[in-house]
Design an enzyme around this catalytic site. Sequence first.
Site, short mmCIF file in Angstrom:
data_model
loop_
_atom_site.label_atom_id
_atom_site.label_comp_id
_atom_site.label_asym_id
_atom_site.label_seq_id
_atom_site.Cartn_x
_atom_site.Cartn_y
_atom_site.Cartn_z
N ASP A 199 25.14 15.01 5.71
CA ASP A 199 23.65 14.74 5.78
C ASP A 199 23.69 13.08 5.55
OD1 ASP A 199 24.32 14.58 3.21
OD2 ASP A 199 22.21 14.69 2.25
N GLU A 202 25.02 11.62 2.63
CA GLU A 202 26.62 11.32 2.74
C GLU A 202 27.10 12.38 1.76
OE1 GLU A 202 26.73 7.00 2.23
OE2 GLU A 202 27.41 7.14 4.57
C1 NOJ Z 1 27.60 6.55 -1.57
C2 NOJ Z 1 26.66 7.32 -0.67
O1 NOJ Z 1 26.20 6.36 0.58
C3 NOJ Z 1 25.42 7.85 -1.45
O2 NOJ Z 1 24.58 8.26 -0.73
C4 NOJ Z 1 26.00 9.11 -2.14
O3 NOJ Z 1 24.86 9.34 -3.27
C5 NOJ Z 1 26.91 8.67 -3.17
N1 NOJ Z 1 28.25 7.95 -2.38
C6 NOJ Z 1 27.70 9.63 -3.76
O4 NOJ Z 1 28.18 10.53 -3.23
C1 NOJ Z 2 23.65 5.59 0.88
C2 NOJ Z 2 22.46 6.17 1.59
O1 NOJ Z 2 22.46 7.55 1.14
C3 NOJ Z 2 22.79 6.42 3.02
O2 NOJ Z 2 21.77 7.07 3.54
C4 NOJ Z 2 22.99 4.98 3.63
O3 NOJ Z 2 23.55 5.16 4.98
C5 NOJ Z 2 24.01 4.26 2.93
N1 NOJ Z 2 23.61 4.26 1.44
C6 NOJ Z 2 24.08 2.56 3.63
O4 NOJ Z 2 22.92 2.18 3.31
#
Ligand code: NOJ
Ligand code: NOJ
Length: 448
Positions: A199, A202
């Site tokens: 999603d 991520e």
């Molecule tokens: C980094 C991701 O960008 C973020 O969205 C996520 O919550 C964390 N890793 C943990 O999986």
């Molecule tokens: C974490 C977020 O969950 C994700 O949606 C985003 O793409 C990355 N950070 C980078 O900003």
Amino acid sequence: MKIFSFLICLSFISKASELTLQNVKMKEASLWLQQEAVIAEKLLIQNISPEGTQAGVVIASPQKENPNYYRHWVRDSAITMQVILKLWSENKLTTKVNHYSHLLQDYVQFSRQNQIRASLGEPIFEVNGAPFLGPWGRPQNDGPAFRAVVLTEWAEHLLDLGETEYVKNNLYKTELPAQSIIKADLEYVASTWWQPCFDLWEEVKAEHFYTKMVQRKALLTGAHLARRLNDPAAARWYELQAQYLENSLTEFADTNPDYIVASLRRTEGLDSKNSNLDISVILGVLHGSYDDFFKASKPQVIKTFEKLNRVFQNLYSINQTKSQFAPALGRYPEDIYAGTNFNGGNPWVLATLAAAEYCYKVAAEVSIKSFKQSELWIKRGDEFVQRVQYHANPDGSLSEQIDRYTGFMTSARDLTWNYSAVLTTLRARHQSEVLLALSKSNIKQGNK
Ligand code: NOJ
Ligand code: NOJ
């Protein structure tokens, strides 16, 4: 005595933090938003191809550690370049227009290299153009769909301006296997939309409302462009897949009577999102709306929005203060990612701004039916803007998250997506006001 000085001390601390959090007297939401947009545009542009990176890179944030966001995320970049595209199409100053046009051309070249160097669902690239190789949630299929949406819109504008050669050489070629950026993205989306992927956060591998909304828009706008460029068979194929996507999207609304669920048929990744309630549904409506299908004012979407409000209102202690503002919203209630640790989720700036933008969108949609309703939605949007205003850094810079206890900015600083969100929110507010004024003047003329 001791208790007394303790109380004085407490009140002093809370006053002091209030003064730093708040510019003594808060500006009106619309004024702040306009001023913030000037800051946001400047900081957003600073995050595009900064020194030492390849032309076309959009860093998610300048922060290089804890967390390291100094990379090109396909999703964040597309969100950002959509804003640049709007600036390009609306600006009248030639020097500015040329600058934005260069940014878009660099983005096209860099992204085409991304497509060649890795599979299309690859979510992140290093600033030198190499695919990011660390363990990560992949594929993420909203990225190529969003990129197609942005570049298709640009291609349509360029065709209107007679720039047919650039479009045919760099954006859309009819040949298969795809040799051009838009066609490659559309073919990928059309052939993989039904597969589970990670999603936008991520974390969860499943089918997602957000991803599918953006994919549907990519295929429908892409079909229009394909027809215009004499590729009718492709157009029919994309439209057929968009039709299937509609059936699939309806399932997310039919699963739970109270709100549209974020994901279905999880296969991998995080397994703690029991509520399946997520701001990504609202983002899906904002990023994927194209016609009346799941438009903002649809009752199921409004119900989802109200549920998110209630849940986050109770979840974060900062929402118990300043009740004249709307609550700060997070990604989803079970979130534990705090940027530097996993000790508990926080509200996010981009989620709270999405709520504001959403309210303005509803305001625009209902303006013909009811002025009063429309005005109320604008007011509600302003209350979300004020929430962000209250927690923003005094210089207007915005980090990814708002600490749920202290209210201060936390996690990645100068998040590019936040600055994009400021600009799209301002645009949505403006549009809602224009539509409301138009509806009012139509009635007046009708009455004459
Ligand atoms: C980094 C991701 O960008 C973020 O969205 C996520 O919550 C964390 N890793 C943990 O999986
Ligand atoms: C974490 C977020 O969950 C994700 O949606 C985003 O793409 C990355 N950070 C980078 O900003």
